[in-house]
Design a protein around this motif. Structure first.
Motif, PDB file in Angstrom:
ATOM      1  N   HIS A   1       0.918  -1.240   0.136  1.00 25.21           N
ATOM      2  CA  HIS A   1       0.167  -0.057   0.073  1.00 25.21           C
ATOM      3  C   HIS A   1       0.672   1.363  -0.181  1.00 25.21           C
ATOM      4  O   HIS A   1       1.641   1.263   0.598  1.00 25.21           O
ATOM      5  CB  HIS A   1      -0.880   0.079   1.166  1.00 25.21           C
ATOM      6  CG  HIS A   1      -1.983  -1.010   1.278  1.00 25.21           C
ATOM      7  ND1 HIS A   1      -3.191  -0.960   0.872  1.00 25.21           N
ATOM      8  CD2 HIS A   1      -1.701  -2.322   1.686  1.00 25.21           C
ATOM      9  CE1 HIS A   1      -3.875  -2.169   0.916  1.00 25.21           C
ATOM     10  NE2 HIS A   1      -3.003  -3.120   1.751  1.00 25.21           N
ATOM     11  N   GLU A   2       0.531   2.270  -0.636  1.00 23.21           N
ATOM     12  CA  GLU A   2       1.151   3.494  -0.690  1.00 23.21           C
ATOM     13  C   GLU A   2       0.088   4.439  -0.833  1.00 23.21           C
ATOM     14  O   GLU A   2      -0.914   4.277  -1.569  1.00 23.21           O
ATOM     15  CB  GLU A   2       1.992   3.685  -2.007  1.00 23.21           C
ATOM     16  CG  GLU A   2       2.989   2.632  -2.189  1.00 23.21           C
ATOM     17  CD  GLU A   2       3.921   2.576  -3.386  1.00 23.21           C
ATOM     18  OE1 GLU A   2       4.921   3.407  -3.678  1.00 23.21           O
ATOM     19  OE2 GLU A   2       3.607   2.053  -4.338  1.00 23.21           O
ATOM     20  N   TRP A   3       0.289   5.519  -0.036  1.00 24.36           N
ATOM     21  CA  TRP A   3      -0.474   6.635   0.261  1.00 24.36           C
ATOM     22  C   TRP A   3       0.089   8.066  -0.014  1.00 24.36           C
ATOM     23  O   TRP A   3       1.264   8.371  -0.131  1.00 24.36           O
ATOM     24  CB  TRP A   3      -0.911   6.940   1.970  1.00 24.36           C
ATOM     25  CG  TRP A   3      -1.477   5.601   2.258  1.00 24.36           C
ATOM     26  CD1 TRP A   3      -3.028   5.438   2.273  1.00 24.36           C
ATOM     27  CD2 TRP A   3      -1.213   4.326   2.757  1.00 24.36           C
ATOM     28  NE1 TRP A   3      -3.364   4.332   2.960  1.00 24.36           N
ATOM     29  CE2 TRP A   3      -2.049   3.504   3.017  1.00 24.36           C
ATOM     30  CE3 TRP A   3       0.276   3.797   3.138  1.00 24.36           C
ATOM     31  CZ2 TRP A   3      -1.998   2.331   3.687  1.00 24.36           C
ATOM     32  CZ3 TRP A   3       0.245   2.631   3.619  1.00 24.36           C
ATOM     33  CH2 TRP A   3      -0.646   1.953   3.824  1.00 24.36           C
ATOM     34  N   ALA A   4      -0.830   9.164  -0.422  1.00 27.65           N
ATOM     35  CA  ALA A   4      -0.605  10.547  -0.384  1.00 27.65           C
ATOM     36  C   ALA A   4      -1.655  11.122   0.446  1.00 27.65           C
ATOM     37  O   ALA A   4      -2.787  11.231  -0.328  1.00 27.65           O
ATOM     38  CB  ALA A   4      -0.256  10.873  -1.645  1.00 27.65           C
ATOM     39  N   THR A   5      -1.628  11.433   1.547  1.00 29.22           N
ATOM     40  CA  THR A   5      -2.707  11.714   2.562  1.00 29.22           C
ATOM     41  C   THR A   5      -2.571  13.005   3.403  1.00 29.22           C
ATOM     42  O   THR A   5      -1.486  13.123   3.837  1.00 29.22           O
ATOM     43  CB  THR A   5      -3.275  10.675   3.309  1.00 29.22           C
ATOM     44  OG1 THR A   5      -2.243  10.373   4.265  1.00 29.22           O
ATOM     45  CG2 THR A   5      -3.657   9.303   2.374  1.00 29.22           C
ATOM     46  N   ALA A   6      -3.392  13.637   3.716  1.00 27.24           N
ATOM     47  CA  ALA A   6      -3.697  14.638   4.845  1.00 27.24           C
ATOM     48  C   ALA A   6      -4.289  14.102   6.063  1.00 27.24           C
ATOM     49  O   ALA A   6      -5.037  13.055   5.842  1.00 27.24           O
ATOM     50  CB  ALA A   6      -3.960  15.746   4.343  1.00 27.24           C
ATOM     51  N   SER A  27      -1.508  17.079   9.156  1.00 32.63           N
ATOM     52  CA  SER A  27      -0.025  16.479   8.862  1.00 32.63           C
ATOM     53  C   SER A  27      -0.044  15.571   7.384  1.00 32.63           C
ATOM     54  O   SER A  27      -1.226  15.441   7.116  1.00 32.63           O
ATOM     55  CB  SER A  27       0.318  15.601   9.810  1.00 32.63           C
ATOM     56  OG  SER A  27      -0.557  14.597  10.182  1.00 32.63           O
ATOM     57  N   THR A  28       0.785  15.641   6.785  1.00 29.70           N
ATOM     58  CA  THR A  28       0.629  14.777   5.459  1.00 29.70           C
ATOM     59  C   THR A  28       1.727  13.554   5.461  1.00 29.70           C
ATOM     60  O   THR A  28       2.891  13.447   6.214  1.00 29.70           O
ATOM     61  CB  THR A  28       1.245  15.801   4.330  1.00 29.70           C
ATOM     62  OG1 THR A  28       2.416  16.317   4.462  1.00 29.70           O
ATOM     63  CG2 THR A  28      -0.032  16.906   4.130  1.00 29.70           C
ATOM     64  N   VAL A  29       1.282  12.656   4.929  1.00 32.58           N
ATOM     65  CA  VAL A  29       2.377  11.468   4.659  1.00 32.58           C
ATOM     66  C   VAL A  29       2.277  11.149   3.142  1.00 32.58           C
ATOM     67  O   VAL A  29       1.168  11.053   2.663  1.00 32.58           O
ATOM     68  CB  VAL A  29       1.622  10.232   5.423  1.00 32.58           C
ATOM     69  CG1 VAL A  29       2.687   8.975   5.155  1.00 32.58           C
ATOM     70  CG2 VAL A  29       1.856  10.775   7.007  1.00 32.58           C
ATOM     71  N   GLN A  30       3.242  10.861   2.671  1.00 31.48           N
ATOM     72  CA  GLN A  30       3.415  10.581   1.105  1.00 31.48           C
ATOM     73  C   GLN A  30       4.492   9.523   0.745  1.00 31.48           C
ATOM     74  O   GLN A  30       5.370   9.539   1.603  1.00 31.48           O
ATOM     75  CB  GLN A  30       3.290  11.545   0.381  1.00 31.48           C
ATOM     76  CG  GLN A  30       4.763  12.482   0.400  1.00 31.48           C
ATOM     77  CD  GLN A  30       4.681  13.466   1.597  1.00 31.48           C
ATOM     78  OE1 GLN A  30       3.613  14.352   1.668  1.00 31.48           O
ATOM     79  NE2 GLN A  30       5.573  13.682   2.254  1.00 31.48           N
ATOM     80  N   GLN A  31       4.832   8.777  -0.279  1.00 28.01           N
ATOM     81  CA  GLN A  31       6.246   8.152  -0.933  1.00 28.01           C
ATOM     82  C   GLN A  31       6.289   9.071  -1.975  1.00 28.01           C
ATOM     83  O   GLN A  31       5.985   9.102  -2.946  1.00 28.01           O
ATOM     84  CB  GLN A  31       5.537   6.549  -1.422  1.00 28.01           C
ATOM     85  CG  GLN A  31       5.417   5.755  -0.571  1.00 28.01           C
ATOM     86  CD  GLN A  31       4.102   5.830   0.244  1.00 28.01           C
ATOM     87  OE1 GLN A  31       2.949   6.461  -0.058  1.00 28.01           O
ATOM     88  NE2 GLN A  31       3.978   5.205   1.271  1.00 28.01           N
ATOM     89  N   ARG A  32       7.238  10.170  -1.398  1.00 22.95           N
ATOM     90  CA  ARG A  32       7.636  11.282  -2.009  1.00 22.95           C
ATOM     91  C   ARG A  32       7.839  11.117  -3.481  1.00 22.95           C
ATOM     92  O   ARG A  32       7.477  11.876  -4.360  1.00 22.95           O
ATOM     93  CB  ARG A  32       8.612  11.936  -1.224  1.00 22.95           C
ATOM     94  CG  ARG A  32       8.901  13.457  -1.758  1.00 22.95           C
ATOM     95  CD  ARG A  32       9.744  14.229  -0.951  1.00 22.95           C
ATOM     96  NE  ARG A  32       9.386  14.202   0.464  1.00 22.95           N
ATOM     97  CZ  ARG A  32       8.559  15.224   1.010  1.00 22.95           C
ATOM     98  NH1 ARG A  32       8.205  16.148   0.092  1.00 22.95           N
ATOM     99  NH2 ARG A  32       8.073  15.190   2.120  1.00 22.95           N
ATOM    100  N   ASN A  33       8.761  10.133  -3.851  1.00 22.83           N
ATOM    101  CA  ASN A  33       9.247   9.959  -5.101  1.00 22.83           C
ATOM    102  C   ASN A  33       8.151   9.329  -6.260  1.00 22.83           C
ATOM    103  O   ASN A  33       8.396   9.232  -7.472  1.00 22.83           O
ATOM    104  CB  ASN A  33      10.608   9.408  -5.573  1.00 22.83           C
ATOM    105  CG  ASN A  33      11.659  10.349  -4.761  1.00 22.83           C
ATOM    106  OD1 ASN A  33      11.403  11.646  -4.786  1.00 22.83           O
ATOM    107  ND2 ASN A  33      12.418   9.697  -4.094  1.00 22.83           N
ATOM    108  N   CYS A  34       7.223   8.629  -5.754  1.00 20.88           N
ATOM    109  CA  CYS A  34       6.243   7.732  -6.176  1.00 20.88           C
ATOM    110  C   CYS A  34       5.011   8.686  -6.440  1.00 20.88           C
ATOM    111  O   CYS A  34       4.233   8.705  -7.402  1.00 20.88           O
ATOM    112  CB  CYS A  34       5.966   6.631  -5.658  1.00 20.88           C
ATOM    113  SG  CYS A  34       7.335   5.622  -5.357  1.00 20.88           S
TER     114      CYS A  34
END
Length: 409
Positions: free
Chosen positions: A164-169, A375-382
């Motif tokens: 699982h990969e996320w880009a969330t607030a 706050s934010t979380v992400q797989q920055r380069n993906c």
């Protein structure tokens, strides 16, 4: 923010051509070694899920919509709802701090509307077909998420979040009674049929460590492995034990639908185009202060509710709310090129990157208010996410990305 030329999602629907994505067609999805017992199990599940319809509507996108009497819907198969009395409407709505009014209606049209509507006292249910069940990893996993389907902020152990990969607030640490946001609609490319890409909100309390994570979820997703196509679809989900045994997608058991206009699990269109017209729709979920149930409104339609009796922690309130995108894929197959949102990074901005705007929370006084801290979380380069605040869009995020790329091999 610069002036924007955007179109609020009335979701005026153009015909969508259904194309089965099963490799080799539907027949190829049936295991050659499937025993008579397994076939009987599949047919038993279909009989349990597909209730006798009052009317049936063939959708241009290939779906079959059954209009089922409201009292016969799958929610009442749940043991906690055997003697449940349907609540046809909420007792209270959250109040908007900005203008003191309820959410303005935004009519949503789905492809099946072109061929009819469901009668009063029925609800539209997307019929589950044999090939839908056979695409699942097992009969028992049909309609369910795998454990680890929400980001564990306390531990990023691969055993929990693998695949699982996320880009969330996220907003956490208080008592929340719901959330409202407006979601930009896209049709991200899915590299592998077993992948999914979604945009959603999560209402959360509990933990993985105690196997007592409670969630209420809603948004749109593209999931060939579940629906057999690559159309963006409205979906909901819930669990009360960290996705281990309880909960399911859409109407398989638990959510009580009261609206006859919108099919949960049905396709949504038109979709936003890169550099072109942008489409969006709002989702509001709130806990009815008097009745205690968690209600769902999509656009201008109040669709129904999750009874509070389904939950442990969420029977009271939530302690965290998330908004954003998620991509799931086989962790053993390497980084996927399945897109999130528009498939473009937030830096490309409006018209090119996907967004969620006017993010609000329902506070203990039953008012909608902007989050005080995000706050934010992400797989920055993906995949990536950026959050902002301004007077026009309130709290909002741009998020998404292409997945596999030179910086994310």
């Amino acid at each position: 923010m610069a002036a924007r030329a955007w179109f609020i999602l009335g979701l005026v629907v153009a015909p969508v051509v259904f194309a089965s994505l099963l490799e080799g067609g539907a027949a190829a999805a049936r295991p050659p070694s499937m025993t008579q017992q397994q076939r009987q199990q599949v047919q038993s599940l279909l009989r349990r899920l597909n209730k006798p319809p009052v009317a049936t509507i063939q959708s241009p996108d290939g779906d079959i919509i059954d209009c089922v009497h409201i009292s016969k819907q799958p929610a009442f198969d749940h043991p906690l709802l055997k003697n449940h009395t349907i609540q046809m409407r909420p007792f209270s709505y959250p109040r908007d701090l900005h203008n003191g009014s309820n959410i303005a209606p935004q009519p949503i049209t789905q492809p099946w509307h072109q061929n009819g509507r469901c009668p009063e006292n029925t609800i539209p249910i997307r019929r589950t077909k044999e090939e839908d069940v056979l695409r699942a990893s097992s009969i028992s996993m049909f309609g369910k998420k795998r454990p680890g389907s929400i980001l564990n902020h306390n531990s990023l152990e691969q055993s929990v979040t693998s695949g699982h990969e996320w880009a969330t607030a996220s907003s956490s640490g208080d008592r929340y009674y719901g959330t409202k946001a407006t979601f930009n609609l896209w049709q991200p490319n899915i590299e592998r049929s077993g992948d999914f890409s979604l945009t959603q909100l999560w209402i959360i309390k509990g933990s993985y460590s105690g196997n007592d994570l409670n969630t209420i979820e809603a948004g749109w997703q593209v999931y060939p492995g579940m629906y057999g196509d690559r159309n963006p679809r409205l979906f909901i989900y819930w669990t009360r034990d960290a996705y281990n045994h309880t909960g399911c997608y859409n109407l398989c058991s638990g959510f009580v639908q009261t609206n006859n206009q919108i099919a949960i699990g049905g396709s949504l269109s038109p979709v936003s185009t890169y550099g072109g017209t942008q489409y969006e729709f709002s989702i509001l979920i709130w806990k009815d202060q008097q009745g205690g149930n968690w209600w769902l409104q999509v656009g201008g339609y109040v669709l129904g509710y999750w009874p509070s009796s389904l939950f442990t922690y969420l029977a009271d309130s939530a302690s965290r709310v998330d908004w954003g995108g998620e991509v799931a894929s086989n962790p053993n197959a390497g980084q996927t090129a399945t897109q999130m949102g528009s498939g473009h990074f937030p830096v490309e901005w409006f018209g090119k990157a996907s967004y969620i705007r006017n993010i609000q929370l329902v506070n203990p006084s039953n008012y909608l208010q902007s989050p005080s801290g995000v706050s934010t979380v992400q797989q920055r380069n993906c995949y990536n996410v950026q959050n902002y605040v301004d007077s026009n869009w309130g709290t909002y995020i741009f998020y998404g990305g292409p997945g596999r790329n030179p910086n994310c091999p």
